[in-house]
Design a protein around this motif. Structure first.
Motif, PDB file in Angstrom:
ATOM      1  N   ALA A 321       0.853  -1.190   0.000  1.00  0.00           N
ATOM      2  CA  ALA A 321       0.000   0.000   0.000  1.00  0.00           C
ATOM      3  C   ALA A 321       0.887   1.238   0.000  1.00  0.00           C
ATOM      4  CB  ALA A 321      -0.917   0.001   1.227  1.00  0.00           C
ATOM      5  N   LEU A 322       0.620   2.166  -0.932  1.00  0.00           N
ATOM      6  CA  LEU A 322       1.381   3.408  -1.046  1.00  0.00           C
ATOM      7  C   LEU A 322       0.404   4.574  -1.080  1.00  0.00           C
ATOM      8  CD1 LEU A 322       3.975   5.030  -1.485  1.00  0.00           C
ATOM      9  CD2 LEU A 322       3.786   4.534  -3.931  1.00  0.00           C
ATOM     10  N   ASP A 323       0.542   5.475  -0.114  1.00  0.00           N
ATOM     11  CA  ASP A 323      -0.365   6.612   0.004  1.00  0.00           C
ATOM     12  C   ASP A 323       0.416   7.910  -0.203  1.00  0.00           C
ATOM     13  OD1 ASP A 323      -2.283   8.477   0.605  1.00  0.00           O
ATOM     14  OD2 ASP A 323      -2.994   7.466   2.414  1.00  0.00           O
ATOM     15  N   LEU A 324       0.163   8.568  -1.342  1.00  0.00           N
ATOM     16  CA  LEU A 324       0.793   9.841  -1.688  1.00  0.00           C
ATOM     17  C   LEU A 324      -0.253  10.961  -1.767  1.00  0.00           C
ATOM     18  CD1 LEU A 324       3.205   8.444  -4.386  1.00  0.00           C
ATOM     19  CD2 LEU A 324       3.923   9.552  -2.268  1.00  0.00           C
ATOM     20  N   THR A 325      -1.344  10.780  -1.094  1.00  0.00           N
ATOM     21  CA  THR A 325      -2.436  11.749  -1.098  1.00  0.00           C
ATOM     22  C   THR A 325      -1.988  13.110  -0.555  1.00  0.00           C
ATOM     23  OG1 THR A 325      -4.039   9.993  -0.762  1.00  0.00           O
ATOM     24  CG2 THR A 325      -4.720  12.195  -0.133  1.00  0.00           C
ATOM     25  N   LEU A 340       7.239  -1.672  -8.172  1.00  0.00           N
ATOM     26  CA  LEU A 340       6.245  -2.040  -7.159  1.00  0.00           C
ATOM     27  C   LEU A 340       5.266  -3.065  -7.710  1.00  0.00           C
ATOM     28  CD1 LEU A 340       5.578   1.506  -5.658  1.00  0.00           C
ATOM     29  CD2 LEU A 340       7.374  -0.138  -5.103  1.00  0.00           C
ATOM     30  N   THR A 341       5.764  -4.206  -8.053  1.00  0.00           N
ATOM     31  CA  THR A 341       4.956  -5.211  -8.756  1.00  0.00           C
ATOM     32  C   THR A 341       3.917  -5.878  -7.863  1.00  0.00           C
ATOM     33  OG1 THR A 341       6.692  -6.847  -8.325  1.00  0.00           O
ATOM     34  CG2 THR A 341       6.773  -5.678 -10.434  1.00  0.00           C
ATOM     35  N   LYS A 342       4.013  -5.724  -6.534  1.00  0.00           N
ATOM     36  CA  LYS A 342       3.040  -6.341  -5.628  1.00  0.00           C
ATOM     37  C   LYS A 342       2.065  -5.320  -5.038  1.00  0.00           C
ATOM     38  CE  LYS A 342       5.953 -10.254  -4.316  1.00  0.00           C
ATOM     39  NZ  LYS A 342       6.544 -11.043  -3.185  1.00  0.00           N
ATOM     40  N   LEU A 343       2.102  -4.099  -5.544  1.00  0.00           N
ATOM     41  CA  LEU A 343       1.253  -3.037  -5.010  1.00  0.00           C
ATOM     42  C   LEU A 343      -0.223  -3.344  -5.241  1.00  0.00           C
ATOM     43  CD1 LEU A 343       1.914  -0.315  -3.605  1.00  0.00           C
ATOM     44  CD2 LEU A 343       1.466   0.785  -5.804  1.00  0.00           C
ATOM     45  N   LYS A 344      -1.040  -3.134  -4.171  1.00  0.00           N
ATOM     46  CA  LYS A 344      -2.484  -3.359  -4.269  1.00  0.00           C
ATOM     47  C   LYS A 344      -3.276  -2.062  -4.127  1.00  0.00           C
ATOM     48  CE  LYS A 344      -2.406  -8.116  -2.530  1.00  0.00           C
ATOM     49  NZ  LYS A 344      -2.867  -8.722  -3.782  1.00  0.00           N
ATOM     50  N   TYR A 345      -2.758  -1.099  -3.373  1.00  0.00           N
ATOM     51  CA  TYR A 345      -3.467   0.164  -3.143  1.00  0.00           C
ATOM     52  C   TYR A 345      -2.538   1.317  -3.501  1.00  0.00           C
ATOM     53  CZ  TYR A 345      -6.855  -2.544  -0.457  1.00  0.00           C
ATOM     54  OH  TYR A 345      -7.795  -3.454  -0.068  1.00  0.00           O
ATOM     55  N   LEU A 346      -2.998   2.178  -4.398  1.00  0.00           N
ATOM     56  CA  LEU A 346      -2.233   3.360  -4.786  1.00  0.00           C
ATOM     57  C   LEU A 346      -3.142   4.579  -4.681  1.00  0.00           C
ATOM     58  CD1 LEU A 346       0.282   4.730  -5.833  1.00  0.00           C
ATOM     59  CD2 LEU A 346      -0.399   4.108  -8.171  1.00  0.00           C
ATOM     60  N   ALA A 365       0.277  -5.295 -11.961  1.00  0.00           N
ATOM     61  CA  ALA A 365      -0.727  -6.308 -12.295  1.00  0.00           C
ATOM     62  C   ALA A 365      -1.556  -6.736 -11.097  1.00  0.00           C
ATOM     63  CB  ALA A 365      -0.038  -7.528 -12.910  1.00  0.00           C
ATOM     64  N   ASP A 366      -1.080  -6.476  -9.859  1.00  0.00           N
ATOM     65  CA  ASP A 366      -1.820  -6.862  -8.659  1.00  0.00           C
ATOM     66  C   ASP A 366      -2.638  -5.717  -8.075  1.00  0.00           C
ATOM     67  OD1 ASP A 366      -0.821  -9.419  -8.787  1.00  0.00           O
ATOM     68  OD2 ASP A 366       0.772  -9.073  -7.319  1.00  0.00           O
ATOM     69  N   LEU A 367      -2.575  -4.533  -8.678  1.00  0.00           N
ATOM     70  CA  LEU A 367      -3.252  -3.370  -8.104  1.00  0.00           C
ATOM     71  C   LEU A 367      -4.757  -3.580  -8.071  1.00  0.00           C
ATOM     72  CD1 LEU A 367      -2.248  -0.559  -7.053  1.00  0.00           C
ATOM     73  CD2 LEU A 367      -3.207   0.377  -9.165  1.00  0.00           C
ATOM     74  N   LEU A 368      -5.358  -3.290  -6.893  1.00  0.00           N
ATOM     75  CA  LEU A 368      -6.804  -3.418  -6.710  1.00  0.00           C
ATOM     76  C   LEU A 368      -7.509  -2.066  -6.737  1.00  0.00           C
ATOM     77  CD1 LEU A 368      -6.861  -5.994  -3.751  1.00  0.00           C
ATOM     78  CD2 LEU A 368      -7.155  -6.472  -6.182  1.00  0.00           C
ATOM     79  N   VAL A 369      -6.873  -1.040  -6.175  1.00  0.00           N
ATOM     80  CA  VAL A 369      -7.514   0.269  -6.039  1.00  0.00           C
ATOM     81  C   VAL A 369      -6.574   1.355  -6.551  1.00  0.00           C
ATOM     82  CG1 VAL A 369      -8.405   1.979  -4.400  1.00  0.00           C
ATOM     83  CG2 VAL A 369      -8.916  -0.451  -4.068  1.00  0.00           C
ATOM     84  N   LEU A 370      -7.096   2.196  -7.437  1.00  0.00           N
ATOM     85  CA  LEU A 370      -6.369   3.370  -7.926  1.00  0.00           C
ATOM     86  C   LEU A 370      -7.244   4.596  -7.693  1.00  0.00           C
ATOM     87  CD1 LEU A 370      -4.078   4.816  -9.420  1.00  0.00           C
ATOM     88  CD2 LEU A 370      -5.235   4.241 -11.579  1.00  0.00           C
ATOM     89  N   GLU A 371      -6.769   5.507  -6.853  1.00  0.00           N
ATOM     90  CA  GLU A 371      -7.497   6.740  -6.561  1.00  0.00           C
ATOM     91  C   GLU A 371      -6.662   7.912  -7.066  1.00  0.00           C
ATOM     92  OE1 GLU A 371      -9.967   5.441  -2.577  1.00  0.00           O
ATOM     93  OE2 GLU A 371      -8.126   6.607  -2.338  1.00  0.00           O
ATOM     94  N   VAL A 391      -7.289  -4.534 -11.296  1.00  0.00           N
ATOM     95  CA  VAL A 391      -7.876  -3.382 -10.633  1.00  0.00           C
ATOM     96  C   VAL A 391      -9.394  -3.526 -10.521  1.00  0.00           C
ATOM     97  CG1 VAL A 391      -8.249  -1.920 -12.672  1.00  0.00           C
ATOM     98  CG2 VAL A 391      -7.700  -0.872 -10.463  1.00  0.00           C
ATOM     99  N   GLU A 392      -9.918  -3.239  -9.331  1.00  0.00           N
ATOM    100  CA  GLU A 392     -11.346  -3.335  -9.061  1.00  0.00           C
ATOM    101  C   GLU A 392     -11.999  -1.965  -8.927  1.00  0.00           C
ATOM    102  OE1 GLU A 392     -11.713  -5.674  -5.552  1.00  0.00           O
ATOM    103  OE2 GLU A 392     -10.903  -7.497  -6.466  1.00  0.00           O
ATOM    104  N   GLN A 393     -11.245  -0.978  -8.490  1.00  0.00           N
ATOM    105  CA  GLN A 393     -11.828   0.336  -8.239  1.00  0.00           C
ATOM    106  C   GLN A 393     -10.937   1.429  -8.808  1.00  0.00           C
ATOM    107  OE1 GLN A 393     -13.508   1.242  -4.316  1.00  0.00           O
ATOM    108  NE2 GLN A 393     -12.292   3.101  -4.257  1.00  0.00           N
ATOM    109  N   ILE A 394     -11.517   2.302  -9.615  1.00  0.00           N
ATOM    110  CA  ILE A 394     -10.838   3.495 -10.121  1.00  0.00           C
ATOM    111  C   ILE A 394     -11.714   4.702  -9.826  1.00  0.00           C
ATOM    112  CG2 ILE A 394     -10.049   4.746 -12.165  1.00  0.00           C
ATOM    113  CD1 ILE A 394      -9.216   2.159 -13.408  1.00  0.00           C
TER     114      ILE A 394
END
Length: 824
Positions: A321-325, A340-346, A365-371, A391-394
């Protein structure tokens, strides 16, 4: 009569077997349960008399009374736990514990004690946990070399008036595993002050006045794995600042005054999994600063002043999980996240990003959420999201994007949640969304759209308020046997229309549909906004004569009743239970009651929560469990009053370990929690924030899970109480057998006490719902109660406070673009 006599005999038998106190023996103003005597929340000025507290008592609770000192009598040689919290005790004198040599847990928090010397604790050689939190202690000599509590493992001194820590302060308690020094006035820590604590695993130093660290501050702390330094005044990090704690797993440096992260600050932290750096003034991160963090899973850099990142900024292959908000990033380049090939939350929202290079996310390829909402993007394409196969949520609203190419989202096979709120769209092609057959939740709001675009058959939730809709096409609203809306949308469950509807002739067809459909239409009921004379008039009873005009006859031919359709992607009612060690989810298939949720009041009575528009979450599960991380996931229909969620979680075996996340965005239906202890069982609950007030969760909103390889599965009955219909005889015999077994096993330890207290607490929770748990130790700042932080005026909440968008270089386009986005 015979049954009554039998019950009485069995109760008496149980009392004999437990060696406990019956109600007839209980002191006035007290309640007795087995070997526990609870005299808390009264007006006692002294200890109850000897004859009213039997010598067999193991737990004595005298919290919240009017005691001014600690009496030696009664001696209570079998006492394991004594709680004297929230009284008026000013000092410990006359060696009050010498006749209670077996005490394992002593709670003295919330008094007015100003000093603690070694002699004050004489007789407590078996003490394991000592709570001295929230007193007025300015000096301590009780834990030096002549300490009487040399077996102590947990010491809580948070909320006192300590100003410094010296090298001899804790030399007499070398077995400590947890030390809480948070919320004091500590500004100086002598080098080597903690070096005698070879077993210390957890050290809380947040909310002090620490301004400087050096490489010797935490020397010889090889067992330390959790350190909090947030809410201090640390302005810089020296080289190898934490080299003395090589096994550190969790490090919190949030809310300080750091401006740069030097290359070698975190050298040697090869086991660190969570690093919190939010709410600083970080403008730059030197290349390689995170190079030694080979196990790093969560990195939080929100609310800083970063303008640039590069491929060398985030080298960890394990980052989850990486939070740059809320930074000042202006662009995303192709190689920024390449490693960051295992990143799930960006999380990239609320920056000043004007461009995203094609292929910037290709390796994720493992990212689930991109905000990425709340930026300054003007265009995107299919190449922008290339490679996001999971990715499940954009969420991309709040950008000045006027149009989307037809194939923008076509290559995202798992996309189920899409937010386009706040884009200045005028038109959307019918093929942009209709081909997304996995899409379940869609928000197209606050745009310039004049017509409803073609939508996919899988859609379950649609938000379409604050648009410029002037045309509802013939196929949009038609009669269906199942749903009555959008005849090609058999899965539709919720439509949010907003609150600014103009009641005219064009709206009458919508009124007919609303009166037929079983789809949940929000707000409930929808009302007119214009014309003013019809404001707040319910659409459910709106008639043509109310408009005071003659509406033209429709030129659209009647649509024949279609055949019933089947939802192609139904949502499962409950998740499959698997063990966390397998990377699956662990959930309880509990039944939701149709009654209003209940919460506990200050009087201890249960009252219905007056927040009908904010329903409880459903299908709460925990997935992607790692050593120090876990993802909580849930479903929710959304509402106009929904302002977010708060994840509450606690260690299952520790009564006072409750933590809370920050306020989770109202559009989110999953959230990672980090900083968990490995191989530890937890309870996690999803609390709904309704109109900015967090409603306490009930049992159905919670789920058990365990980190690491410890798989804990607690049956539902353990949460909601014993099943109705169990014969009294069987129940009592089982309880008696268990107690006899425990007594033979000799479980007279602090852990046994804590487990018994936890069991009593779970029974209380089962009767009144999962009420708020007040911890003995102040939680780390990121997890403090959202309500408390708002009251103090320092909680950063980007969805309620727009001030963070006013600094130069930030987007400033929207504050809460998805407040009504009912995602699941």
């Amino acid at each position: 009569m015979a049954r009554s006599r039998t019950s009485c005999l069995l109760v008496c038998l149980l009392a004999v077997l437990t060696g406990g106190v019956t109600a007839l023996d209980c002191a006035p103003q007290c309640r007795c349960y087995g070997t526990t005597v609870d005299c808390s929340h009264g007006v006692l000025t002294g200890f109850p008399r000897n004859q009213l507290i039997p010598s067999s008592t193991e737990v004595l609770l005298l919290d919240d009374n009017q005691l001014s000192d600690v009496s030696r009598n009664p001696p209570l040689p079998n006492l394991l736990e004594l709680s004297l919290e929230d009284n008026s005790i000013t000092e410990l004198s006359r060696r009050p514990f010498v006749f209670r040599p077996n005490i394992r847990v002593l709670r003295l928090g919330g008094n007015a004690i100003s000093d603690v010397s070694a002699s004050d604790l004489d007789g407590l050689s078996q003490l394991v946990k000592l709570y001295l939190n929230s007193n007025s202690i300015a000096t301590i000599t009780a834990f030096g070399s002549d300490s009487f509590v040399d077996n102590l493992k947990m010491l809580d001194l948070q909320g006192n008036k300590l100003t410094s820590i010296g090298i001899g302060t804790f030399t007499g308690v070398s077995l400590l595993t947890e030390l809480n020094l948070s919320s004091n006035n500590i500004s100086a820590i002598e080098d080597g002050s903690f070096s005698h604590l070879k077993e210390l695993r957890v050290l809380y130093l947040h909310s002090n006045h620490i301004g400087m660290l050096n490489s010797a501050t935490f020397m010889k702390m090889s067992a330390l794995n959790r350190l909090t330094l947030s809410d201090n005044n640390i302005q810089s990090l020296p080289d190898m600042a934490f080299i003395g704690a090589p096994n550190l797993e969790f490090l919190d440096l949030s809310s300080n005054n750091l401006s740069t992260i030097p290359q070698t600050s975190f050298s040697g932290l090869h086991n660190l999994t969570t690093l919190l750096l939010e709410r600083n003034n970080i403008r730059s991160i030197e290349d390689g600063a995170f190079g030694d963090l080979v196990k790093l899973q969560s990195l939080v850099l929100r609310n800083n002043k970063l303008q640039n990142i590069s491929t060398s900024t985030f080298p960890s292959m394990e980052l989850w999980a990486l939070d740059l908000t809320q930074n000042r990033l202006t662009a995303v380049r192709r190689d920024d996240f390449a490693r960051l090939t295992k990143l799930k939350y960006l999380h990239l929202y609320s920056n000043s990003i004007t461009s995203v290079e094609d292929g910037s996310f290709a390796n994720l390829a493992d990212l689930l959420v991109l905000e990425i909402y709340g930026n300054s993007l003007t265009n995107v394409s299919a190449a922008t999201f290339e490679g996001l196969v999971s990715v499940e949520q954009i969420l991309i609203g709040g950008n000045p994007i006027k149009s989307y190419p037809d194939d923008t989202f076509w290559h995202l096979p798992k996309l189920s949640q899409l937010g386009l709120i706040g884009n200045p769209l005028v038109n959307i092609s019918d093929v942009l969304l209709s081909r997304l057959q996995g899409l379940k939740n869609l928000a197209i709001a606050d745009t310039g759209l004049t017509s409803v675009p073609a939508l996919p058959a899988s859609l379950e939730s649609l938000v379409m308020f604050r648009n410029q809709l002037t045309e509802i096409r013939p196929g949009d609203f038609t009669t269906l046997p199942r749903s009555g809306v959008f005849r090609h949308l058999p899965c539709l469950q919720t439509v949010t229309l907003g609150e600014r509807l103009t009641c005219d002739c064009d709206l009458l067809d919508l009124v007919k549909w609303i009166n037929k459909t079983v789809v949940n239409v929000r707000p409930t009921p929808p009302t007119c906004f214009l014309p003013r004379r019809l404001r707040e008039r319910s659409l459910e009873n709106l008639r043509e004569e109310d408009l005071q005009v003659t509406c033209p006859a429709t030129s659209v031919p009647a649509t024949p009743e279609p055949t019933a359709q089947t939802c192609p992607t139904p949502s499962p009612p409950h998740a499959t239970m698997t063990t966390p060690s397998q990377g699956g989810s662990l959930s309880l298939a509990t039944h939701k009651s149709s009654k209003p949720p209940m919460s506990s009041s200050t009087t201890g009575q249960t009252v219905p929560v007056m927040c009908e528009t904010c329903t409880s979450p459903t299908n709460v599960i925990v997935q992607n469990v790692k050593d120090s991380l876990a993802e909580v996931k849930w479903a929710h229909g959304g509402s106009k009053d929904l302002t977010g969620f708060v994840i509450q979680y606690k260690i299952l075996t520790e009564e006072n370990s409750l933590k809370e996340t920050e306020l989770v965005h109202s559009t989110r239906r999953s959230y990672p929690i980090w900083g968990l202890l490995s191989d530890t069982p937890y309870l996690a609950c999803v609390a709904v924030s309704c109109k900015n007030k967090v409603r306490q969760p009930v049992v159905d909103d919670c789920v058990y899970f365990a980190t690491g390889k410890t798989a804990v599965s607690v049956p539902q009955e353990a949460v909601v109480g014993l099943a109705v219909g169990v014969p009294l005889l069987l129940l009592i015999l089982v309880m008696a057998a268990v107690i006899v077994f425990l007594k033979r096993k000799g479980r007279s330890t602090a852990e046994h006490v804590d487990e018994r207290r936890l069991g009593q607490r779970q029974k209380q929770e089962a009767s009144i719902g999962l009420a708020e748990v007040h911890g003995d130790i102040t939680d780390d700042p990121p997890y403090n109660s959202i309500n408390e932080d708002l009251d103090k005026g320092h909680q950063e909440n980007p969805y309620q406070n727009p001030d963070f968008l006013t600094e130069p270089g930030e987007a400033g386009t929207i504050t809460n673009p998805y407040i009504d986005f009912p995602m699941k």
